[in-house]
Design a protein around this motif. Structure first.
Motif, PDB file in Angstrom:
ATOM      1  N   ILE A  54     -33.518 -18.757  26.929  1.00  0.00           N
ATOM      2  CA  ILE A  54     -34.783 -18.122  27.273  1.00  0.00           C
ATOM      3  C   ILE A  54     -35.730 -19.202  27.779  1.00  0.00           C
ATOM      4  N   GLY A  55     -36.345 -18.930  28.910  1.00  0.00           N
ATOM      5  CA  GLY A  55     -37.257 -19.898  29.510  1.00  0.00           C
ATOM      6  C   GLY A  55     -38.602 -19.891  28.820  1.00  0.00           C
ATOM      7  N   SER A  56     -39.467 -20.811  29.236  1.00  0.00           N
ATOM      8  CA  SER A  56     -40.794 -20.905  28.661  1.00  0.00           C
ATOM      9  C   SER A  56     -41.835 -20.663  29.747  1.00  0.00           C
ATOM     10  N   GLN A  57     -43.011 -20.228  29.357  1.00  0.00           N
ATOM     11  CA  GLN A  57     -44.104 -19.998  30.299  1.00  0.00           C
ATOM     12  C   GLN A  57     -44.795 -21.329  30.555  1.00  0.00           C
ATOM     13  N   PRO A  58     -45.506 -21.618  31.643  1.00  0.00           N
ATOM     14  CA  PRO A  58     -45.898 -20.637  32.649  1.00  0.00           C
ATOM     15  C   PRO A  58     -44.768 -20.305  33.617  1.00  0.00           C
ATOM     16  N   GLY A  59     -44.911 -19.225  34.272  1.00  0.00           N
ATOM     17  CA  GLY A  59     -43.924 -18.714  35.207  1.00  0.00           C
ATOM     18  C   GLY A  59     -44.177 -17.242  35.399  1.00  0.00           C
ATOM     19  N   PRO A  60     -43.222 -16.523  35.955  1.00  0.00           N
ATOM     20  CA  PRO A  60     -43.408 -15.086  36.088  1.00  0.00           C
ATOM     21  C   PRO A  60     -43.500 -14.430  34.722  1.00  0.00           C
ATOM     22  N   ARG A  61     -44.319 -13.421  34.612  1.00  0.00           N
ATOM     23  CA  ARG A  61     -44.489 -12.718  33.339  1.00  0.00           C
ATOM     24  C   ARG A  61     -44.627 -11.237  33.654  1.00  0.00           C
ATOM     25  N   LEU A  62     -43.589 -10.482  33.360  1.00  0.00           N
ATOM     26  CA  LEU A  62     -43.599  -9.056  33.650  1.00  0.00           C
ATOM     27  C   LEU A  62     -44.082  -8.274  32.436  1.00  0.00           C
ATOM     28  N   THR A  63     -44.955  -7.312  32.676  1.00  0.00           N
ATOM     29  CA  THR A  63     -45.401  -6.400  31.641  1.00  0.00           C
ATOM     30  C   THR A  63     -45.114  -4.977  32.105  1.00  0.00           C
ATOM     31  N   VAL A  64     -44.911  -4.089  31.161  1.00  0.00           N
ATOM     32  CA  VAL A  64     -44.643  -2.685  31.470  1.00  0.00           C
ATOM     33  C   VAL A  64     -45.612  -1.837  30.665  1.00  0.00           C
ATOM     34  N   ARG A  65     -46.281  -0.915  31.363  1.00  0.00           N
ATOM     35  CA  ARG A  65     -47.223  -0.018  30.699  1.00  0.00           C
ATOM     36  C   ARG A  65     -47.113   1.366  31.296  1.00  0.00           C
ATOM     37  N   ARG A  66     -47.417   2.345  30.473  1.00  0.00           N
ATOM     38  CA  ARG A  66     -47.490   3.706  30.988  1.00  0.00           C
ATOM     39  C   ARG A  66     -48.928   3.964  31.410  1.00  0.00           C
ATOM     40  N   ALA A  67     -49.106   4.446  32.635  1.00  0.00           N
ATOM     41  CA  ALA A  67     -50.425   4.786  33.174  1.00  0.00           C
ATOM     42  C   ALA A  67     -50.388   6.253  33.580  1.00  0.00           C
ATOM     43  N   GLY A  68     -50.787   7.118  32.669  1.00  0.00           N
ATOM     44  CA  GLY A  68     -50.681   8.550  32.921  1.00  0.00           C
ATOM     45  C   GLY A  68     -49.220   8.946  32.974  1.00  0.00           C
ATOM     46  N   GLN A  69     -48.796   9.538  34.091  1.00  0.00           N
ATOM     47  CA  GLN A  69     -47.409   9.959  34.247  1.00  0.00           C
ATOM     48  C   GLN A  69     -46.514   8.833  34.764  1.00  0.00           C
ATOM     49  N   ARG A  70     -47.105   7.740  35.231  1.00  0.00           N
ATOM     50  CA  ARG A  70     -46.313   6.660  35.814  1.00  0.00           C
ATOM     51  C   ARG A  70     -46.062   5.553  34.800  1.00  0.00           C
ATOM     52  N   VAL A  71     -44.904   4.917  34.931  1.00  0.00           N
ATOM     53  CA  VAL A  71     -44.588   3.717  34.154  1.00  0.00           C
ATOM     54  C   VAL A  71     -44.590   2.565  35.149  1.00  0.00           C
ATOM     55  N   VAL A  72     -45.509   1.614  34.957  1.00  0.00           N
ATOM     56  CA  VAL A  72     -45.770   0.587  35.953  1.00  0.00           C
ATOM     57  C   VAL A  72     -45.403  -0.789  35.405  1.00  0.00           C
ATOM     58  N   MET A  73     -44.689  -1.566  36.217  1.00  0.00           N
ATOM     59  CA  MET A  73     -44.355  -2.949  35.896  1.00  0.00           C
ATOM     60  C   MET A  73     -45.262  -3.852  36.722  1.00  0.00           C
ATOM     61  N   ASP A 131     -34.413 -19.843  35.028  1.00  0.00           N
ATOM     62  CA  ASP A 131     -34.578 -19.499  33.614  1.00  0.00           C
ATOM     63  C   ASP A 131     -34.697 -17.987  33.471  1.00  0.00           C
ATOM     64  N   THR A 132     -34.117 -17.444  32.408  1.00  0.00           N
ATOM     65  CA  THR A 132     -34.116 -16.012  32.166  1.00  0.00           C
ATOM     66  C   THR A 132     -35.114 -15.654  31.073  1.00  0.00           C
ATOM     67  N   TYR A 133     -35.812 -14.550  31.281  1.00  0.00           N
ATOM     68  CA  TYR A 133     -36.792 -14.035  30.335  1.00  0.00           C
ATOM     69  C   TYR A 133     -36.404 -12.604  29.991  1.00  0.00           C
ATOM     70  N   VAL A 134     -36.643 -12.204  28.754  1.00  0.00           N
ATOM     71  CA  VAL A 134     -36.349 -10.831  28.331  1.00  0.00           C
ATOM     72  C   VAL A 134     -37.518 -10.359  27.461  1.00  0.00           C
ATOM     73  N   GLU A 135     -38.013  -9.163  27.758  1.00  0.00           N
ATOM     74  CA  GLU A 135     -39.060  -8.560  26.938  1.00  0.00           C
ATOM     75  C   GLU A 135     -38.696  -7.095  26.683  1.00  0.00           C
ATOM     76  N   ARG A 136     -39.124  -6.579  25.527  1.00  0.00           N
ATOM     77  CA  ARG A 136     -38.938  -5.160  25.209  1.00  0.00           C
ATOM     78  C   ARG A 136     -40.305  -4.518  25.096  1.00  0.00           C
ATOM     79  N   TYR A 137     -40.452  -3.340  25.721  1.00  0.00           N
ATOM     80  CA  TYR A 137     -41.742  -2.664  25.736  1.00  0.00           C
ATOM     81  C   TYR A 137     -41.591  -1.238  25.221  1.00  0.00           C
ATOM     82  N   PRO A 138     -42.260  -0.878  24.108  1.00  0.00           N
ATOM     83  CA  PRO A 138     -42.287   0.521  23.708  1.00  0.00           C
ATOM     84  C   PRO A 138     -43.212   1.289  24.654  1.00  0.00           C
ATOM     85  N   ILE A 139     -42.765   2.442  25.119  1.00  0.00           N
ATOM     86  CA  ILE A 139     -43.553   3.297  26.006  1.00  0.00           C
ATOM     87  C   ILE A 139     -43.793   4.583  25.222  1.00  0.00           C
ATOM     88  N   ASN A 140     -45.025   4.820  24.795  1.00  0.00           N
ATOM     89  CA  ASN A 140     -45.294   6.036  24.042  1.00  0.00           C
ATOM     90  C   ASN A 140     -46.672   6.582  24.360  1.00  0.00           C
TER      91      ASN A 140
END
Length: 95
Positions: A1-20, A86-95
């Motif tokens: 697993i790589g370290s920051q700084p670097g790309p950082r992806l986040t995932v969120r639900r915005a209404g009906q859409r799930v946006v990365m 470098d590889t990064y992995v994140e888990r995001y609960p969408i609720n």
């Protein structure tokens, strides 16, 4: 697993859409999104992930379905690489 700084992806639900979004300081590539919802039907209808996402980039990765059996939830796992490989992995609960 790589370290920051670097790309950082986040995932969120915005209404009906799930946006990365890439809120980091570099481009993300080799992006993989996996829906970890239990059961046979997914509450998130996933589209193809982009091959790369630049800093500040956003992508609609799916549409949220309100009803998933008796609950409305899912967990998305997102993996990506930075320019150095470098590889990064994140888990995001969408609720």
């Amino acid at each position: 697993i790589g370290s920051q700084p670097g790309p950082r992806l986040t995932v969120r639900r915005a209404g009906q859409r799930v946006v990365m979004s890439n809120v980091g300081s570099g481009a993300a590539s080799m992006i993989v999104v996996v829906d970890e919802a239990e059961g046979t039907n997914s509450p998130v209808l996933l589209s193809e992930a982009p091959s790369s996402l630049p800093t500040g980039g956003r992508f609609n990765i799916g549409h949220w379905a309100h009803t998933y059996r008796t609950a409305s939830f899912a967990t998305l796992s997102v993996a990506w690489q930075d320019q150095g490989g470098d590889t990064y992995v994140e888990r995001y609960p969408i609720n």
